[in-house]
Design a protein around this motif. Structure first.
Motif, short mmCIF file in Angstrom:
data_model
loop_
_atom_site.label_atom_id
_atom_site.label_comp_id
_atom_site.label_asym_id
_atom_site.label_seq_id
_atom_site.Cartn_x
_atom_site.Cartn_y
_atom_site.Cartn_z
N LYS A 136 7.30 58.10 -5.29
CA LYS A 136 7.98 57.58 -4.95
C LYS A 136 8.79 58.36 -4.13
N GLN A 137 8.40 60.17 -4.80
CA GLN A 137 8.90 61.09 -3.98
C GLN A 137 8.44 60.65 -2.66
N LYS A 138 6.90 60.73 -2.61
CA LYS A 138 6.07 60.80 -0.78
C LYS A 138 7.06 59.28 -0.38
N LYS A 139 7.12 58.34 -0.78
CA LYS A 139 8.12 57.25 0.00
C LYS A 139 9.56 57.72 0.58
N ARG A 140 10.25 59.17 -0.29
CA ARG A 140 11.21 58.91 -0.13
C ARG A 140 11.24 59.84 1.37
N VAL A 141 10.22 60.99 1.14
CA VAL A 141 10.14 62.42 1.88
C VAL A 141 9.57 61.16 3.60
N GLU A 142 9.04 60.46 3.53
CA GLU A 142 8.96 59.81 4.56
C GLU A 142 9.49 58.94 4.96
N GLU A 143 10.37 58.10 4.38
CA GLU A 143 11.67 57.61 4.90
C GLU A 143 12.86 58.53 5.70
N THR A 169 11.71 61.57 6.42
CA THR A 169 10.83 62.52 7.87
C THR A 169 11.43 60.79 9.16
N GLY A 170 10.93 59.97 9.20
CA GLY A 170 10.71 58.89 9.72
C GLY A 170 12.19 58.64 10.68
#
Length: 235
Positions: free
Chosen positions: A223-230, A232-233
């Motif tokens: 979940k944390q990785k997904k938030r970082v990617e969102e 960053t995107g």
């Protein structure tokens, strides 16, 4: 288990702890259902709703405990409890509980009772796993814990926010109970022998407790990785 046995008091503490962890949403439902009542009726609505909820939950739990003697049902219950444990610590999106406020005491009581019954399957499965066939322990654990949750829901939520490890420890406890429940199914005892199954009980219970924590941790990391990617995107 007899009342002079330390195992009984440990199990009672586990029941109260599990109920406190799993009943946060139930406490919110009670508050939301009664929020539109006049001040002089709000406390009455909460007490009556909680009383009805306690009675229904005791009956519901007794039914589940009785059914636990059916072969393979404890295995199903243990798998459900493992999911409940993981769901307790997985990241959740904030959202409304969707409970309507009422201006009538009895309509609020009805909402509380029905919502508590629908939302209490996780509590019931967990408590049935801890209490086994000890009916006195079952009833006392429920009677003590539910009013405590209602009266101290704000304090419980504050403690959980302040010390998140409480939730993780509770999830591990649920995993441990699930492992014990899994190995206590009558079908396994009949197939492999009660002595053999019992010899693996602690190992399986500890494995399930560890598995819950590991899976929950992986879900949090994802979940944390997904938030970082969102983020960053979007940037």
């Amino acid at each position: 288990m007899s009342w002079d046995s330390p195992e009984v008091w440990i199990a009672l503490g586990q029941i109260i702890w599990i109920n406190a962890l799993l009943s946060g949403d139930n406490a919110v439902v009670i508050a939301m259902a009664c929020r539109s009542l006049p001040d002089n009726q709000r406390k009455i609505g909460m007490i009556l709703g909680a009383g009805v909820a306690i009675g229904l939950r005791i009956i519901f739990t007794m039914i589940i405990v009785t059914l636990m003697g059916i072969p393979y049902l404890k295995i199903v219950g243990a798998l459900a409890l493992l999911w409940i444990a993981i769901d307790l610590i997985r990241p959740k999106d904030e959202g409304d509980h969707g409970v309507a406020a009422h201006d009538s005491v009895w309509r609020a009581v009805g909402t509380i009772a029905i919502a508590d019954l629908v939302m209490s399957l996780d509590n019931v499965i967990a408590i049935a796993g801890v209490a086994g066939d000890h009916w006195g322990l079952l009833i006392i654990g429920l009677v003590i814990s539910i009013p405590m949750i209602i009266a101290g829901s704000a304090a419980i939520l504050w403690l959980i926010d302040k010390f998140p490890v409480i939730v993780w420890a509770g999830a591990a406890l649920l995993g441990f109970v699930a492992g014990e429940m899994l190995l206590s199914d009558v079908a396994l005892a009949e197939r492999f022998g009660e002595e053999f199954v019992h010899s693996w009980e602690m190992t399986v219970a500890l494995f399930c407790a560890a598995a819950v924590v590991v899976v929950g941790w992986l879900m949090v990391r994802a979940k944390q990785k997904k938030r970082v990617e969102e983020v960053t995107g979007a940037a």
